[in-house]
Design a protein around this motif. Structure first.
Motif, PDB file in Angstrom:
ATOM      1  N   VAL A  19      34.224  30.700  59.477  1.00 51.57           N
ATOM      2  CA  VAL A  19      34.658  31.819  58.508  1.00 51.57           C
ATOM      3  C   VAL A  19      33.370  31.466  57.541  1.00 51.57           C
ATOM      4  O   VAL A  19      32.875  32.499  57.026  1.00 51.57           O
ATOM      5  CB  VAL A  19      35.858  31.922  58.169  1.00 51.57           C
ATOM      6  N   ASP A  20      33.504  30.305  57.002  1.00 53.88           N
ATOM      7  CA  ASP A  20      32.515  29.984  55.818  1.00 53.88           C
ATOM      8  C   ASP A  20      30.967  30.345  56.402  1.00 53.88           C
ATOM      9  O   ASP A  20      30.398  30.829  55.604  1.00 53.88           O
ATOM     10  CB  ASP A  20      32.628  28.605  55.346  1.00 53.88           C
ATOM     11  N   SER A  79      40.619  39.713  53.465  1.00 52.88           N
ATOM     12  CA  SER A  79      40.742  40.265  52.036  1.00 52.88           C
ATOM     13  C   SER A  79      41.156  39.465  50.922  1.00 52.88           C
ATOM     14  O   SER A  79      40.793  39.510  49.771  1.00 52.88           O
ATOM     15  CB  SER A  79      41.904  41.281  52.088  1.00 52.88           C
ATOM     16  N   GLY A  80      41.815  38.277  51.138  1.00 49.95           N
ATOM     17  CA  GLY A  80      42.023  37.231  50.244  1.00 49.95           C
ATOM     18  C   GLY A  80      41.016  36.034  50.388  1.00 49.95           C
ATOM     19  O   GLY A  80      41.369  35.263  49.719  1.00 49.95           O
ATOM     20  N   ASN A  81      40.312  36.162  51.363  1.00 46.67           N
ATOM     21  CA  ASN A  81      39.207  35.140  51.458  1.00 46.67           C
ATOM     22  C   ASN A  81      39.930  33.702  51.527  1.00 46.67           C
ATOM     23  O   ASN A  81      39.494  32.381  51.060  1.00 46.67           O
ATOM     24  CB  ASN A  81      38.437  34.701  50.310  1.00 46.67           C
ATOM     25  N   THR A  82      40.962  33.583  52.529  1.00 45.76           N
ATOM     26  CA  THR A  82      41.663  32.577  52.810  1.00 45.76           C
ATOM     27  C   THR A  82      41.846  32.348  54.426  1.00 45.76           C
ATOM     28  O   THR A  82      41.964  33.277  55.164  1.00 45.76           O
ATOM     29  CB  THR A  82      43.133  32.827  52.312  1.00 45.76           C
ATOM     30  N   VAL A  83      41.858  30.986  54.533  1.00 43.28           N
ATOM     31  CA  VAL A  83      42.248  30.775  55.976  1.00 43.28           C
ATOM     32  C   VAL A  83      43.512  29.862  55.939  1.00 43.28           C
ATOM     33  O   VAL A  83      43.423  28.768  55.147  1.00 43.28           O
ATOM     34  CB  VAL A  83      41.095  30.006  56.596  1.00 43.28           C
ATOM     35  N   HIS A  84      44.459  30.176  56.835  1.00 39.58           N
ATOM     36  CA  HIS A  84      45.658  29.600  56.803  1.00 39.58           C
ATOM     37  C   HIS A  84      45.786  28.518  58.157  1.00 39.58           C
ATOM     38  O   HIS A  84      45.548  29.109  59.005  1.00 39.58           O
ATOM     39  CB  HIS A  84      47.047  30.423  56.853  1.00 39.58           C
ATOM     40  N   SER A 111      40.112  23.673  66.270  1.00 38.87           N
ATOM     41  CA  SER A 111      40.977  23.263  65.203  1.00 38.87           C
ATOM     42  C   SER A 111      41.127  24.344  64.043  1.00 38.87           C
ATOM     43  O   SER A 111      40.067  25.162  64.017  1.00 38.87           O
ATOM     44  CB  SER A 111      40.794  22.057  64.689  1.00 38.87           C
ATOM     45  N   TYR A 112      42.269  24.394  63.312  1.00 39.45           N
ATOM     46  CA  TYR A 112      41.982  25.348  62.111  1.00 39.45           C
ATOM     47  C   TYR A 112      41.122  24.871  61.094  1.00 39.45           C
ATOM     48  O   TYR A 112      40.784  25.919  60.553  1.00 39.45           O
ATOM     49  CB  TYR A 112      43.740  25.262  61.561  1.00 39.45           C
ATOM     50  N   ARG A 113      41.039  23.767  61.018  1.00 38.72           N
ATOM     51  CA  ARG A 113      39.741  23.307  60.067  1.00 38.72           C
ATOM     52  C   ARG A 113      38.459  23.856  60.562  1.00 38.72           C
ATOM     53  O   ARG A 113      37.572  24.456  59.800  1.00 38.72           O
ATOM     54  CB  ARG A 113      39.723  21.841  60.262  1.00 38.72           C
ATOM     55  N   GLU A 114      38.312  24.006  62.009  1.00 38.71           N
ATOM     56  CA  GLU A 114      37.056  24.316  62.338  1.00 38.71           C
ATOM     57  C   GLU A 114      36.885  25.845  62.323  1.00 38.71           C
ATOM     58  O   GLU A 114      36.006  26.163  62.165  1.00 38.71           O
ATOM     59  CB  GLU A 114      36.683  23.900  64.008  1.00 38.71           C
ATOM     60  N   ARG A 141      41.536  27.160  51.429  1.00 42.94           N
ATOM     61  CA  ARG A 141      42.285  26.913  52.643  1.00 42.94           C
ATOM     62  C   ARG A 141      43.563  26.344  52.166  1.00 42.94           C
ATOM     63  O   ARG A 141      43.769  25.638  51.414  1.00 42.94           O
ATOM     64  CB  ARG A 141      41.600  25.626  53.037  1.00 42.94           C
ATOM     65  N   THR A 142      44.732  26.962  53.088  1.00 48.63           N
ATOM     66  CA  THR A 142      45.858  26.914  52.656  1.00 48.63           C
ATOM     67  C   THR A 142      46.605  26.599  53.862  1.00 48.63           C
ATOM     68  O   THR A 142      46.714  27.226  55.047  1.00 48.63           O
ATOM     69  CB  THR A 142      46.699  28.130  52.141  1.00 48.63           C
TER      70      THR A 142
END
Length: 287
Positions: A216-217, A159-164, A208-211, A226-227
Motif C-alpha cells: 500500500v505504501d 480513508s484512514g490511511n491505515t493498514v491493520h 504477510s500483513y507486513r508485506e 500500521r496498527t
C-alpha cells in the motif's frame, strides 16, 4: 468467477454440452437477461432452478444430465446449500463434482472456528470422501484478492490511511483473483493425467500483513499507519458482535494455519501459469 470459468471452459477443444444453472427470472430483470444473452451467444445452454428452494431430487435431476458439475454457488446462498448441492451431485451419480470450496484449507481450520459456515464445508468433504461413485476435486484458493482490500473488512483502511494486521504482522494470507480462479479451475478440469479425489491448492500470491502494508505504501506513494489487531482484541470484538460476518472473518484470518500456503508449491506455480499478485491488483485498483 462464473464468467471467467465458463469462458475458459468453453475455449477448450474438448469442451462440449456446457450449461449454466441460473435462478429463474422474475419479472423484468435486466441483469439476468444480459447474462442469459451473453451465455447463449457463447453457445452455453441455460438450466433454471433456485438452489435455495429446490429439493435434492430436483437438483439431482438436472445434474444427472451432465458429466462434470462445478459449483459456483458461494456462502451467500445460505446455510445448508453446500450440503444440499453435494447430496444432489452424489444422488445424480455425476462422474465428477467440484464443490464450492474456493477459500481456505477447511481441513486445517477444523471444526468450531469463528465462521460456523466452515463446518458445513467439512460436512461436504466428509460426504465426498465417504463415497466412491462420484469423483471429486476440491480447489483451495485462499481469500479472494479483492476481499483483502474491501473497506468493510477493515484490514486496508484507505480513508484512514491505515493498514491493520490480523494477529501478527508476520501472519500470512494466500490470495487469488476470481479471474485466475476461473482460468485455473478450467485447467484443472481438463488436466492430464486426470485429477481426482484430492485437494488442489492455488495461490495468486501469499503475503504477510507486513508485506501488505509495504505494498500500500508503494502503490499510493504514502506511509500508512500500521496498527496491530491482536487475537485477543479480535476475539473480544467477535464476542461483542457474534453475528457480525466481518468479525468472524477477521478472527479466522488472524490464524497461523489454514489460511496461507507457499505460492511456489501451488498448482499454478508448479505448472508455470502466471497469476495476478497482490501488488499488481493494488496497482490496477488503488492507484
Amino acid at each position: 468467477m462464473l464468467s471467467a470459468l465458463t469462458r475458459h471452459v468453453a475455449s477448450r477443444p474438448r469442451a462440449a454440452n456446457i450449461a449454466v444453472l441460473l435462478r429463474p427470472r422474475e419479472g423484468a430483470d435486466a441483469r439476468s437477461d444480459a447474462r442469459s444473452k451473453e451465455l447463449t451467444e457463447a453457445g452455453i445452454a441455460i438450466e433454471h432452478a433456485d438452489v435455495a428452494t429446490a429439493s435434492v431430487a430436483e437438483l439431482a435431476d438436472i445434474m444427472g444430465r451432465y458429466h462434470t458439475i462445478v459449483s459456483c454457488v458461494g456462502f451467500a446462498a445460505g446455510p445448508g446449500t453446500q450440503r444440499k448441492l453435494a447430496q444432489s451431485a452424489i444422488a445424480a451419480g455425476v462422474s465428477r463434482f467440484f464443490p464450492w470450496q474456493f477459500g481456505v484449507d477447511y481441513d486445517e481450520i477444523g471444526r468450531g472456528s469463528a465462521q460456523p459456515l466452515f463446518d458445513e464445508q467439512l460436512d461436504v468433504r466428509d460426504m465426498l470422501r465417504g463415497q466412491h461413485a462420484t469423483e471429486w476435486v476440491i480447489i483451495s484458493t485462499g481469500m479472494f484478492t479483492s476481499f483483502l482490500f474491501e473497506p468493510e473488512f477493515g484490514v486496508v483502511d484507505l480513508s484512514g490511511n491505515t493498514v491493520h494486521a490480523l494477529g501478527s504482522w508476520d501472519n500470512q494470507v494466500t490470495l487469488t483473483t476470481p479471474e485466475d480462479i476461473g482460468v485455473l479451475t478450467a485447467d484443472i478440469v481438463f488436466a492430464e493425467p486426470r485429477i481426482r479425489d484430492t485437494v488442489v491448492y492455488l495461490a495468486g500470491d501469499t503475503i504477510s500483513y507486513r508485506e501488505l502494508a509495504d505494498i500500500v505504501d508503494r502503490v499510493r506513494a504514502t506511509s500508512v499507519t500500521r496498527t496491530l489487531w491482536t487475537t485477543d482484541f479480535l476475539a473480544e470484538q467477535l464476542q461483542q458482535h457474534p453475528e457480525d460476518t466481518m468479525s468472524k472473518y477477521r478472527a479466522v484470518f488472524a490464524r497461523t494455519n489454514g489460511v496461507a500456503w507457499p505460492k511456489d508449491q501451488s498448482y499454478n506455480a508448479v505448472r508455470g501459469i502466471d497469476t495476478m499478485t497482490a501488488e499488481e491488483w493494488a496497482r490496477a485498483n488503488l492507484a
